[in-house]
Design an enzyme around this catalytic site. Structure first.
Site, mmCIF file in Angstrom:
data_model
loop_
_atom_site.group_PDB
_atom_site.id
_atom_site.type_symbol
_atom_site.label_atom_id
_atom_site.label_comp_id
_atom_site.label_asym_id
_atom_site.label_seq_id
_atom_site.Cartn_x
_atom_site.Cartn_y
_atom_site.Cartn_z
ATOM 1 N N LYS A 1 0.819 -1.205 0.000
ATOM 2 C CA LYS A 1 0.000 0.000 0.000
ATOM 3 C C LYS A 1 0.861 1.265 0.000
ATOM 4 O O LYS A 1 0.398 2.326 -0.395
ATOM 5 C CB LYS A 1 -0.866 0.046 1.281
ATOM 6 C CG LYS A 1 -1.844 -1.070 1.448
ATOM 7 C CD LYS A 1 -2.556 -0.853 2.814
ATOM 8 C CE LYS A 1 -3.368 -2.055 3.189
ATOM 9 N NZ LYS A 1 -3.934 -1.913 4.551
ATOM 10 N N GLY A 2 2.101 1.148 0.470
ATOM 11 C CA GLY A 2 2.899 2.326 0.800
ATOM 12 C C GLY A 2 3.108 3.309 -0.333
ATOM 13 O O GLY A 2 3.271 4.499 -0.106
ATOM 14 N N GLU B 1 7.942 2.793 -5.970
ATOM 15 C CA GLU B 1 8.009 2.287 -4.596
ATOM 16 C C GLU B 1 8.067 3.440 -3.607
ATOM 17 O O GLU B 1 8.545 4.525 -3.930
ATOM 18 C CB GLU B 1 9.295 1.454 -4.432
ATOM 19 C CG GLU B 1 9.096 -0.032 -4.261
ATOM 20 C CD GLU B 1 8.466 -0.446 -2.926
ATOM 21 O OE1 GLU B 1 7.618 0.293 -2.383
ATOM 22 O OE2 GLU B 1 8.808 -1.520 -2.446
ATOM 23 N N ASP B 2 7.624 3.174 -2.392
ATOM 24 C CA ASP B 2 7.738 4.182 -1.340
ATOM 25 C C ASP B 2 9.170 4.285 -0.827
ATOM 26 O O ASP B 2 9.728 5.357 -0.712
ATOM 27 C CB ASP B 2 6.770 3.890 -0.179
ATOM 28 C CG ASP B 2 6.843 2.447 0.333
ATOM 29 O OD1 ASP B 2 7.627 1.642 -0.214
ATOM 30 O OD2 ASP B 2 6.107 2.123 1.287
ATOM 31 N N ASP C 1 14.722 -0.141 1.418
ATOM 32 C CA ASP C 1 15.354 -0.199 2.739
ATOM 33 C C ASP C 1 16.472 -1.241 2.663
ATOM 34 O O ASP C 1 17.589 -0.919 2.262
ATOM 35 C CB ASP C 1 14.251 -0.571 3.742
ATOM 36 C CG ASP C 1 14.696 -0.534 5.179
ATOM 37 O OD1 ASP C 1 15.577 0.242 5.516
ATOM 38 O OD2 ASP C 1 14.131 -1.294 6.005
ATOM 39 N N LYS D 1 17.313 4.188 1.981
ATOM 40 C CA LYS D 1 18.114 4.190 3.214
ATOM 41 C C LYS D 1 19.377 3.394 2.960
ATOM 42 O O LYS D 1 19.410 2.182 3.188
ATOM 43 C CB LYS D 1 17.334 3.466 4.324
ATOM 44 C CG LYS D 1 16.378 4.302 5.104
ATOM 45 C CD LYS D 1 15.929 3.483 6.311
ATOM 46 C CE LYS D 1 14.477 3.681 6.594
ATOM 47 N NZ LYS D 1 13.968 2.754 7.614
ATOM 48 N N PHE E 1 13.330 4.994 11.127
ATOM 49 C CA PHE E 1 12.020 4.547 10.662
ATOM 50 C C PHE E 1 11.159 5.769 10.350
ATOM 51 O O PHE E 1 11.036 6.674 11.165
ATOM 52 C CB PHE E 1 11.345 3.671 11.719
ATOM 53 C CG PHE E 1 10.135 2.970 11.205
ATOM 54 C CD1 PHE E 1 10.261 1.836 10.411
ATOM 55 C CD2 PHE E 1 8.867 3.455 11.490
ATOM 56 C CE1 PHE E 1 9.138 1.193 9.912
ATOM 57 C CE2 PHE E 1 7.739 2.815 10.993
ATOM 58 C CZ PHE E 1 7.880 1.686 10.204
ATOM 59 N N VAL E 2 10.590 5.799 9.145
ATOM 60 C CA VAL E 2 9.805 6.964 8.738
ATOM 61 C C VAL E 2 8.346 6.578 8.488
ATOM 62 O O VAL E 2 8.044 5.438 8.146
ATOM 63 C CB VAL E 2 10.379 7.634 7.471
ATOM 64 C CG1 VAL E 2 11.705 8.315 7.756
ATOM 65 C CG2 VAL E 2 10.524 6.640 6.324
ATOM 66 N N ARG F 1 -0.434 6.864 7.423
ATOM 67 C CA ARG F 1 -0.285 6.943 5.959
ATOM 68 C C ARG F 1 -0.796 8.284 5.428
ATOM 69 O O ARG F 1 -0.383 8.749 4.389
ATOM 70 C CB ARG F 1 -1.075 5.817 5.272
ATOM 71 C CG ARG F 1 -0.543 4.418 5.544
ATOM 72 C CD ARG F 1 -1.194 3.434 4.577
ATOM 73 N NE ARG F 1 -1.038 2.050 4.985
ATOM 74 C CZ ARG F 1 0.031 1.301 4.719
ATOM 75 N NH1 ARG F 1 1.026 1.802 4.042
ATOM 76 N NH2 ARG F 1 0.093 0.049 5.125
#
Ligand code: 5GP
Length: 187
Positions: free
Chosen positions: A51-52, A107-108, A111, A139, A160-161, A173
């Site tokens: 969902k991001g 993509e969001d 990582d 990141k 963490f964001v 969100r």
């Protein structure tokens, strides 16, 4: 109205703004212009990872000025709430073939890189012309595998964001900016 400790308005002190709405919008305009120039004359298929990635996708596509198609995938990454394990399951697949198309994942965040690596390999078996990645965030300190990010919004520190599509426990969100979150208070 009931409030929870994850309600951004109930606990604003836990959020530290990292990237503002204005900075994100400016980067969306720049990336949209770049993608439009690079893919002119191609059969472009944007694939959003739910969902991001949904808010970034919605803003980005409005700055893409060439004909394009859009599809969605949904994945489940096994692991804890904040740590990816690299085991990825596709829970909703594309609605059509990608053969002959140029696929651009939206993509969001990249990582560890495990999710995107899995998805790129998976799509590559379906004979697209090529597969590239557009990620809002990266990141580098967390990298386990190299993901070539053709279009990158922002490089961020190892924190963490949340916000702008990214969640913590499905919350946050809807924040219009990216924030880091303080560690969960004890108890
Ligand atoms: P990976 O570690 O496989 O590159 O990333 C897997 C997924 O973990 C990302 O698509 C994203 O959904 C989630 N993720 C990674 N880092 C963060 C973060 O800082 N905040 C949030 N909300 N999700 C993250």
């Amino acid at each position: 109205m009931a409030t929870s400790k994850h309600d951004p308005f109930a606990s604003p002190d836990r959020l530290r703004p990292l990237i503002s709405t204005e900075e994100i919008q400016k980067r969306c305009r720049e990336l949209g212009a770049q993608i439009s120039a690079d893919y002119r004359g191609s059969d472009l298929l944007l694939v959003s990872v739910l969902k991001g990635g949904f808010i970034f996708l919605a803003d980005l596509v409005r700055h893409i000025t060439i004909p394009m198609e859009l599809d969605f995938m949904r994945v489940r990454s096994y692991g804890s709430r904040t740590e990816s394990s690299g085991v990825v399951e596709i829970t909703a697949d594309l609605t059509g073939p990608v053969e002959g198309k140029r696929v651009l994942f939206v993509e969001d965040i990249v990582d560890t890189g495990l999710t995107m690596t899995y998805l790129m390999r998976n799509i590559a078996t379906r004979h697209p012309v090529d597969v590239k990645v557009c990620s809002l965030l990266y990141k580098p300190e967390r990298k386990l595998v190299d993901v070539p990010i053709a279009y990158l919004g922002f490089t961020i520190p190892n924190q963490f964001v949340v916000g702008y599509g990214l969640d913590y426990d499905e919350k946050y969100r809807n924040l219009p900016y990216i924030a880091t979150m303080d560690d969960e208070p004890p108890g």
